[in-house]
Design an enzyme around this catalytic site. Structure first.
Site, PDB file in Angstrom:
ATOM      1  N   ASP A 101       1.033  -0.956   0.077  1.00  0.00           N
ATOM      2  CA  ASP A 101      -0.139   0.040  -0.556  1.00  0.00           C
ATOM      3  C   ASP A 101       0.805   1.407   0.264  1.00  0.00           C
ATOM      4  OD1 ASP A 101      -0.922   0.644   3.166  1.00  0.00           O
ATOM      5  OD2 ASP A 101       0.829  -0.104   2.130  1.00  0.00           O
ATOM      6  N   ARG A 140       5.582   4.261   5.672  1.00  0.00           N
ATOM      7  CA  ARG A 140       5.199   4.476   7.396  1.00  0.00           C
ATOM      8  C   ARG A 140       4.980   3.023   7.776  1.00  0.00           C
ATOM      9  NH1 ARG A 140      -0.760   5.934   6.174  1.00  0.00           N
ATOM     10  NH2 ARG A 140      -2.054   3.537   5.506  1.00  0.00           N
ATOM     11  N   ASP A 141       4.430   2.788   8.961  1.00  0.00           N
ATOM     12  CA  ASP A 141       4.320   1.312  10.185  1.00  0.00           C
ATOM     13  C   ASP A 141       3.369   0.171   9.417  1.00  0.00           C
ATOM     14  OD1 ASP A 141       2.978   2.581  12.920  1.00  0.00           O
ATOM     15  OD2 ASP A 141       2.692   2.757  10.123  1.00  0.00           O
ATOM     16  N   GLU A 142       3.949   0.556   8.677  1.00  0.00           N
ATOM     17  CA  GLU A 142       1.970  -0.386   7.702  1.00  0.00           C
ATOM     18  C   GLU A 142       3.530  -0.995   6.147  1.00  0.00           C
ATOM     19  OE1 GLU A 142      -2.244  -0.205   6.125  1.00  0.00           O
ATOM     20  OE2 GLU A 142      -0.767   1.632   6.913  1.00  0.00           O
ATOM     21  N   ASP A 175      -5.890  -2.727  -3.038  1.00  0.00           N
ATOM     22  CA  ASP A 175      -4.990  -1.964  -3.785  1.00  0.00           C
ATOM     23  C   ASP A 175      -4.460  -2.667  -4.752  1.00  0.00           C
ATOM     24  OD1 ASP A 175      -4.036   0.408  -0.693  1.00  0.00           O
ATOM     25  OD2 ASP A 175      -5.838  -0.796  -1.093  1.00  0.00           O
ATOM     26  N   TRP A 215     -12.129  -5.958  -1.637  1.00  0.00           N
ATOM     27  CA  TRP A 215     -10.091  -6.550  -0.848  1.00  0.00           C
ATOM     28  C   TRP A 215      -9.832  -8.567  -1.665  1.00  0.00           C
ATOM     29  CZ3 TRP A 215     -12.027  -1.659  -0.204  1.00  0.00           C
ATOM     30  CH2 TRP A 215     -11.058  -0.866   0.073  1.00  0.00           C
ATOM     31  N   GLU A 252      -2.579   9.058  -0.846  1.00  0.00           N
ATOM     32  CA  GLU A 252      -3.153   8.092  -0.087  1.00  0.00           C
ATOM     33  C   GLU A 252      -4.708   8.568   0.077  1.00  0.00           C
ATOM     34  OE1 GLU A 252      -3.395   5.725   3.516  1.00  0.00           O
ATOM     35  OE2 GLU A 252      -2.602   6.965   3.443  1.00  0.00           O
ATOM     36  N   HIS A 262       0.804   5.897  -2.324  1.00  0.00           N
ATOM     37  CA  HIS A 262      -0.046   5.312  -2.581  1.00  0.00           C
ATOM     38  C   HIS A 262      -0.794   5.371  -3.764  1.00  0.00           C
ATOM     39  CE1 HIS A 262      -1.294   3.888   1.961  1.00  0.00           C
ATOM     40  NE2 HIS A 262      -2.246   3.181   1.586  1.00  0.00           N
TER      41      HIS A 262
HETATM   42  C1  BGC Z   1      -4.258   1.169   4.165  1.00  0.00           C
HETATM   43  C2  BGC Z   1      -4.933   1.088   3.131  1.00  0.00           C
HETATM   44  C3  BGC Z   1      -5.855   0.242   2.549  1.00  0.00           C
HETATM   45  C4  BGC Z   1      -6.810  -0.089   3.954  1.00  0.00           C
HETATM   46  C5  BGC Z   1      -8.485  -1.039   3.578  1.00  0.00           C
HETATM   47  C6  BGC Z   1      -4.920   1.263   4.724  1.00  0.00           C
HETATM   48  O1  BGC Z   1      -4.457   1.534   6.376  1.00  0.00           O
HETATM   49  O2  BGC Z   1      -2.833   2.391   3.529  1.00  0.00           O
HETATM   50  O3  BGC Z   1      -4.175   0.866   1.908  1.00  0.00           O
HETATM   51  O4  BGC Z   1      -6.726  -0.749   1.554  1.00  0.00           O
HETATM   52  O5  BGC Z   1      -5.787   0.121   5.324  1.00  0.00           O
HETATM   53  O6  BGC Z   1      -8.404  -0.234   5.411  1.00  0.00           O
END
Ligand code: BGC
Length: 730
Positions: free
Chosen positions: A336, A340-342, A349, A400, A605, A626
């Protein structure tokens, strides 16, 4: 069978804390070597050196897969590196074995969660073969990498002497998880020079690379012995021009190096950042030379297959931002965001962006590996993960989870790839079976947790999931995925009668519960876009009128992750390509070009990531890299330039040319390298009038239909040029 299966997973006995271990083997080649192959894998990221030479160009090997059941190993031809006495060093970092959650600080990975496995197969000139495998005879030492993880960065101390030896033990891990390399290697794909040194209002020393990238900085560590130098990373400066890192959340993105008094070049081993700016800490002014800093761009080594150009500067920049967004997030898996911490493989996506991604790059290996992980991580009940590989828990959201069906379909369409349909068939069917368990009535998906029309603008600032009824979206996606499974099933000879019977029931449920109900949550832009794009309505004019009215009333789009990818296609289909172009060319908030106007070099994003006064949206969720809204890229290829595949003859066997010129662009051109060869389509307005020259190339083995001026023209392979009057789109 690779000799790696004869080797043992090894790790050290002692807990080395956060220090990255190096596993070492001394091997003597006492005969002439004809060929030597090193097979390697690790729990964590590994780097191999033989006689101090780095082996291979694979950054962050062995790659990220669904580690519970799938761990790639790599083979390297190391013949040229061997001498009589050889030192094999394998350093390991935690890599993708440690993840962060925005809401919790996870304990650092215990050292007993990493391990390496390797086998060196040496063929000698005398036809004998020797195999050296990892076992407890290997040594382990501490490296000078004191800490390294993808989120918080890396800490290296060049003053540390790595002498101490640690005993090694064999780890009884099931080697059945080892699989031959499937994906693309992630590699250093480009190098950007530092462009500008800025002293911010608060006195920070900041370097601007002018382009947001994913990767790391390679830099010259000055020779001030014992001094510690730090680099921090950011996507933007704040509205006052100061360094801004709040949106990185708990990811520190910091590189720290202690000098040993010798000037030397350094770049991270096991960490990457998403950044345009770096802040320098601990440097004297005379130690800061722009030429000593380069941004190394790291992404999956895919072949570039799509190119788009036009005469409108901002649209061109939008296109470049989409491509840089893909480079920034196709780092072994489709993430995504990279900063960041993801940095997770969010399925939604990936599916909305897949069609654009496939135009830009040859994603066959990239997506095949990822889809195999999607199936491997799919839950017993068929629920598809929200993120793949499973770094975080949770799954089953409409739009998703539908990545399980939509991504294989897009690959089939562009590459005529029936193998991916065969390989993913069971996963697709299990997904549809899961949806059935979430239906209160046959064909109505109205249960379960869904993200909805993520980050749409129709539900106010806080409601990330949008205003559109989530079960409307779910039932619409159920119909879409079922229709694609029917199509793909027929291509590979599957019995799809059950789904052919199910599909009309879903459409009926959609019409009965969500179509033209007059309820606000059923009358959003996205609701009407889905009804039209997925042919769920029994009255296209009615939904078309409503959609046009909704857009013209506010003068802009409001769609989120679910509606945006289809919006311009729908407006074109309902005969309002003028409105599609109006939205595309709009550069005030909200719009695609608004971010370009505000200085974006990747996709944002959120539509409202930065306000007109350059203040930012909530740091809780505000990435500037994003690609989901970059899904508009496929409309640039398929409509602005006018090239798209034909689902009845996929893989561009039959090409559809349907360019829709717009005078404000002046010209547009796209080139696509397909399995059949290169396709080109371009148009350019000649002079003041509406005369537009159009030319196109069809590769051997393909033929094309040109839709122009409501006429249809058939062409065999070759290059053609024609002219026609194309009235101003107003
Ligand atoms: C992500 C997105 C994702 C979304 C779904 C976000 O935190 O960055 O890419 O689609 O959460 O909730």
């Amino acid at each position: 069978m690779s000799n790696i299966f004869k080797a043992e997973f090894i790790r050290q006995y002692e807990d080395l804390g956060t220090v990255c271990p190096v596993f070492r083997k001394i091997y003597w080649a006492d005969k002439i070597v004809r060929k030597a192959t090193l097979s390697v894998s690790a729990l964590g990221f590994y780097e191999v050196h033989i006689n101090n030479q780095r082996i291979g160009k694979f950054i962050f090997a062995p790659g990220w897969t669904s580690y519970r059941t799938r761990l790639q190993y790599q083979n390297y031809n190391v013949t040229k590196y061997l001498e009589e006495c050889n030192t094999i060093d394998i350093a390991v970092g935690v890599g993708r074995r440690r993840h962060k959650r925005p809401d919790e600080e996870l304990p650092f990975l215990k050292s007993d969660e990493i391990a390496v496995i390797a086998a060196l197969t040496v063929e000698y000139e005398d036809d004998t073969v020797e195999v050296i495998t990892t076992d407890k005879s290997w040594e382990c030492m501490k490296s000078n990498i004191l800490f390294s993880d993808i989120y918080d960065g890396e800490k290296v101390d060049f003053t540390v002497e790595c002498e101490d030896k640690f005993t090694v033990k064999e780890v009884p891990l099931d080697k059945k998880i080892l699989i031959a390399m499937e994906g693309e290697e992630t590699r250093e794909m480009a190098r950007l020079d530092a462009v500008e040194l800025i002293t911010t209002p608060t006195g920070e020393k900041v370097i601007d690379f002018k382009q947001e990238v994913t990767g790391y900085v390679e830099w010259v560590v000055p020779a001030r012995k014992g001094n510690t130098y730090k680099l921090q990373h950011a996507e933007f400066l704040d509205k006052d021009g100061n360094f801004y890192t709040e949106n990185l959340r708990s990811a520190k993105c910091e590189i720290e190096v202690t000098s040993n008094g010798v000037e030397q070049t350094y770049k991270p081993h096991f960490s990457f950042q998403g950044f345009r700016y770096i802040k320098l800490i601990g440097f004297n002014d005379d130690e800061i030379k722009l030429e000593n800093f380069s941004a190394i761009v790291v992404f999956s080594d895919m072949k570039r297959t799509g190119f788009f150009a036009c005469g409108h500067e901002d649209i061109q920049q939008l296109y470049e931002n989409i491509v840089w967004g893909q480079r920034g997030n196709f780092l072994d898996i489709p993430t995504d965001c990279p900063q960041r911490d993801e940095r997770m493989g969010w399925t939604g996506d990936a599916q909305v962006f897949a069609r654009t991604a496939i135009y830009n790059y040859d994603t066959r290996k990239f997506f095949r590996k990822w889809l195999h992980d999607l199936a491997a991580d799919q839950e017993e009940n068929g629920a598809v993960g929200n993120v793949v590989p499973a770094g975080w828990q949770g799954g089953g959201s409409a739009a998703w989870g539908d990545a399980a069906v939509i991504v294989p379909y897009q690959m089939y369409l562009a590459y005529n790839d029936t193998r991916i349909i065969e390989e993913q068939w069971e996963s697709m069917i299990n997904w549809l079976k899961f949806i059935e368990t979430e239906c209160s009535e046959k064909g109505r998906w109205d249960k379960g947790g869904h993200f909805g029309d993520w980050l749409s603008l129709d539900a106010g600032y806080e409601a990330a999931g949008g205003f559109t009824d989530k079960s409307l979206i779910a039932t619409a996606m159920y119909a879409y995925s079922t229709s694609l499974v029917i199509k793909m099933g027929k291509v590979v000879g599957k019995d799809v009668s059950y789904y052919e019977e199910m599909y009309p029931a879903i459409v009926e449920q959609y019409r009965k519960n969500y179509l033209n109900t007059g309820k606000e949550e059923h009358e959003t832009q996205t609701a009407n876009v889905l009804a039209l794009y997925l042919n769920l309505t029994d009255n296209r004019e009615r939904e078309a009128e409503k959609l046009i009215k909704l857009i013209e009333e506010c003068g802009h789009l409001k769609t989120g992750f679910v509606g945006t990818p289809y919006l311009l296609h729908v407006l074109q289909d309902i005969g309002r390509v003028d409105l599609a172009y109006k939205l595309l060319l709009k550069d005030t908030f909200p719009s695609w070009l608004y971010s370009v106007k505000m200085g974006a070099t990747t996709m944002w994003e959120r539509w409202d990531g930065m306000k007109e006064d350059r203040s930012f949206a909530t740091p809780e969720m505000n990435s500037f890299n994003h690609y989901a809204f970059g899904a508009v890229g496929d409309w640039l290829y398929s409509t602005v330039a006018g090239i798209r595949p034909d689902e009845n003859e996929p893989g561009y066997k039959h090409i559809i040319f349907e360019p829709i010129p717009n005078k404000e662009l002046g010209y547009a051109k796209a080139r696509i390298l397909t399995p059949n060869g290169e396709i080109i389509s371009s148009w350019e307005y000649k002079g003041e009038g509406n005369l537009c020259e159009f030319s196109f190339t069809i590769p051997d083995g393909s033929y094309a239909t040109l839709y122009l001026d409501n006429e249809e023209y058939e062409f065999v392979s070759g290059t053609y040029t024609t002219e026609f009057n194309y009235p101003e789109i107003s």
